[in-house]
Design a protein around this motif. Structure first.
Motif, PDB file in Angstrom:
ATOM      1  N   SER A  59       0.511  -1.801   0.076  1.00 23.32           N
ATOM      2  CA  SER A  59      -0.361  -0.158  -0.039  1.00 23.32           C
ATOM      3  C   SER A  59       0.889   0.746  -0.111  1.00 23.32           C
ATOM      4  N   GLY A  60       0.080   2.393  -0.601  1.00 30.19           N
ATOM      5  CA  GLY A  60       0.959   3.372  -0.566  1.00 30.19           C
ATOM      6  C   GLY A  60       2.323   4.098  -1.821  1.00 30.19           C
ATOM      7  N   GLU A  61       3.559   4.545  -1.418  1.00 28.63           N
ATOM      8  CA  GLU A  61       3.763   4.514  -2.833  1.00 28.63           C
ATOM      9  C   GLU A  61       5.022   4.057  -2.410  1.00 28.63           C
ATOM     10  N   LYS A  62       6.219   4.184  -2.570  1.00 26.26           N
ATOM     11  CA  LYS A  62       7.485   3.867  -2.574  1.00 26.26           C
ATOM     12  C   LYS A  62       8.727   4.648  -3.579  1.00 26.26           C
ATOM     13  N   GLU A  63       9.558   5.441  -3.207  1.00 23.83           N
ATOM     14  CA  GLU A  63      10.007   6.609  -4.183  1.00 23.83           C
ATOM     15  C   GLU A  63      12.037   5.500  -4.209  1.00 23.83           C
ATOM     16  N   VAL A  64      11.928   5.641  -5.309  1.00 24.54           N
ATOM     17  CA  VAL A  64      13.204   5.306  -5.528  1.00 24.54           C
ATOM     18  C   VAL A  64      14.456   6.190  -5.811  1.00 24.54           C
ATOM     19  N   ARG A  65      15.298   6.213  -5.847  1.00 28.79           N
ATOM     20  CA  ARG A  65      16.234   7.561  -6.516  1.00 28.79           C
ATOM     21  C   ARG A  65      17.299   6.860  -7.227  1.00 28.79           C
ATOM     22  N   VAL A  66      17.758   6.702  -8.402  1.00 28.14           N
ATOM     23  CA  VAL A  66      19.363   6.472  -9.287  1.00 28.14           C
ATOM     24  C   VAL A  66      20.169   8.662  -9.419  1.00 28.14           C
ATOM     25  N   THR A  67      21.122   8.098  -8.746  1.00 22.61           N
ATOM     26  CA  THR A  67      22.325   9.510  -9.162  1.00 22.61           C
ATOM     27  C   THR A  67      23.155   8.904 -10.321  1.00 22.61           C
ATOM     28  N   VAL A  68      24.123   9.330 -11.124  1.00 23.25           N
ATOM     29  CA  VAL A  68      23.970   9.737 -11.837  1.00 23.25           C
ATOM     30  C   VAL A  68      25.794  10.378 -11.692  1.00 23.25           C
ATOM     31  N   ASP A  70      30.022  11.126 -13.123  1.00 25.15           N
ATOM     32  CA  ASP A  70      31.023  10.756 -14.383  1.00 25.15           C
ATOM     33  C   ASP A  70      31.624  10.741 -13.988  1.00 25.15           C
ATOM     34  N   SER A  71      33.389  10.604 -14.662  1.00 21.91           N
ATOM     35  CA  SER A  71      34.589  10.875 -13.743  1.00 21.91           C
ATOM     36  C   SER A  71      34.821  11.850 -13.396  1.00 21.91           C
ATOM     37  N   ASP A  72      34.164  12.751 -14.024  1.00 19.38           N
ATOM     38  CA  ASP A  72      34.216  14.717 -13.762  1.00 19.38           C
ATOM     39  C   ASP A  72      33.854  14.736 -12.000  1.00 19.38           C
ATOM     40  N   GLY A  73      33.091  13.797 -11.825  1.00 16.77           N
ATOM     41  CA  GLY A  73      32.742  14.409 -10.290  1.00 16.77           C
ATOM     42  C   GLY A  73      30.871  15.098 -10.431  1.00 16.77           C
ATOM     43  N   ASP A  74      30.629  15.582 -12.259  1.00 12.73           N
ATOM     44  CA  ASP A  74      29.097  15.625 -12.034  1.00 12.73           C
ATOM     45  C   ASP A  74      28.032  14.613 -11.877  1.00 12.73           C
ATOM     46  N   THR A  75      27.290  15.336 -10.968  1.00  7.72           N
ATOM     47  CA  THR A  75      26.347  14.464 -10.962  1.00  7.72           C
ATOM     48  C   THR A  75      24.596  14.227 -11.655  1.00  7.72           C
ATOM     49  N   ASP A  76      23.908  13.462 -11.608  1.00  4.87           N
ATOM     50  CA  ASP A  76      22.530  13.999 -11.555  1.00  4.87           C
ATOM     51  C   ASP A  76      21.425  13.436 -11.400  1.00  4.87           C
ATOM     52  N   THR A  77      20.575  13.423 -10.240  1.00  7.24           N
ATOM     53  CA  THR A  77      19.940  12.433  -9.868  1.00  7.24           C
ATOM     54  C   THR A  77      18.418  12.083 -10.440  1.00  7.24           C
ATOM     55  N   ALA A  78      17.371  11.285 -10.708  1.00  8.76           N
ATOM     56  CA  ALA A  78      16.240  10.885 -11.458  1.00  8.76           C
ATOM     57  C   ALA A  78      15.431  10.037 -10.328  1.00  8.76           C
ATOM     58  N   SER A  79      14.040   9.595 -10.500  1.00  7.73           N
ATOM     59  CA  SER A  79      13.462   9.082  -9.310  1.00  7.73           C
ATOM     60  C   SER A  79      12.723   8.961 -10.563  1.00  7.73           C
ATOM     61  N   VAL A  80      11.830   7.883  -9.263  1.00  6.70           N
ATOM     62  CA  VAL A  80      10.354   6.833  -9.839  1.00  6.70           C
ATOM     63  C   VAL A  80      10.010   6.585  -8.910  1.00  6.70           C
ATOM     64  N   VAL A  81       8.395   6.265  -8.580  1.00  4.24           N
ATOM     65  CA  VAL A  81       7.457   6.149  -7.867  1.00  4.24           C
ATOM     66  C   VAL A  81       6.847   5.183  -7.397  1.00  4.24           C
TER      67      VAL A  81
END
Length: 85
Positions: A59-68, A70-81
């Protein structure tokens, strides 16, 4: 410098207790460099790298996030519920 982009690749109708594969292989680095994937969320992850397994909550929701990162240390995050239908 180019920023890497995290992306989830698909959406589906889910049932309580289903195990699903979450796939971030659609993520990209414009410079073509490799990416490191870090998954975070409530619980019950299986696997690493660009794919993991996760359980749909009863029941309810579960959020899962992925942070990528790169080799320069730059990051971005996406999520799915994850929500049972």
């Amino acid at each position: 410098m180019h920023r890497s982009f995290a992306r989830s690749c698909a959406e589906h109708s889910l049932e309580p207790g289903d195990w699903v594969t979450l796939d971030a292989s659609c993520s990209s680095d414009p410079d073509g460099r490799g990416l490191h994937y870090e998954w975070t969320g409530d619980d019950k992850f299986e696997g690493d790298n660009f794919c993991i397994g996760a359980e749909v909550p009863d029941s309810g929701e579960k959020e899962v996030r992925v942070t990528v990162t790169d080799s320069d240390g730059d990051t971005d995050t996406a999520s799915v519920v994850l929500t049972a239908s």
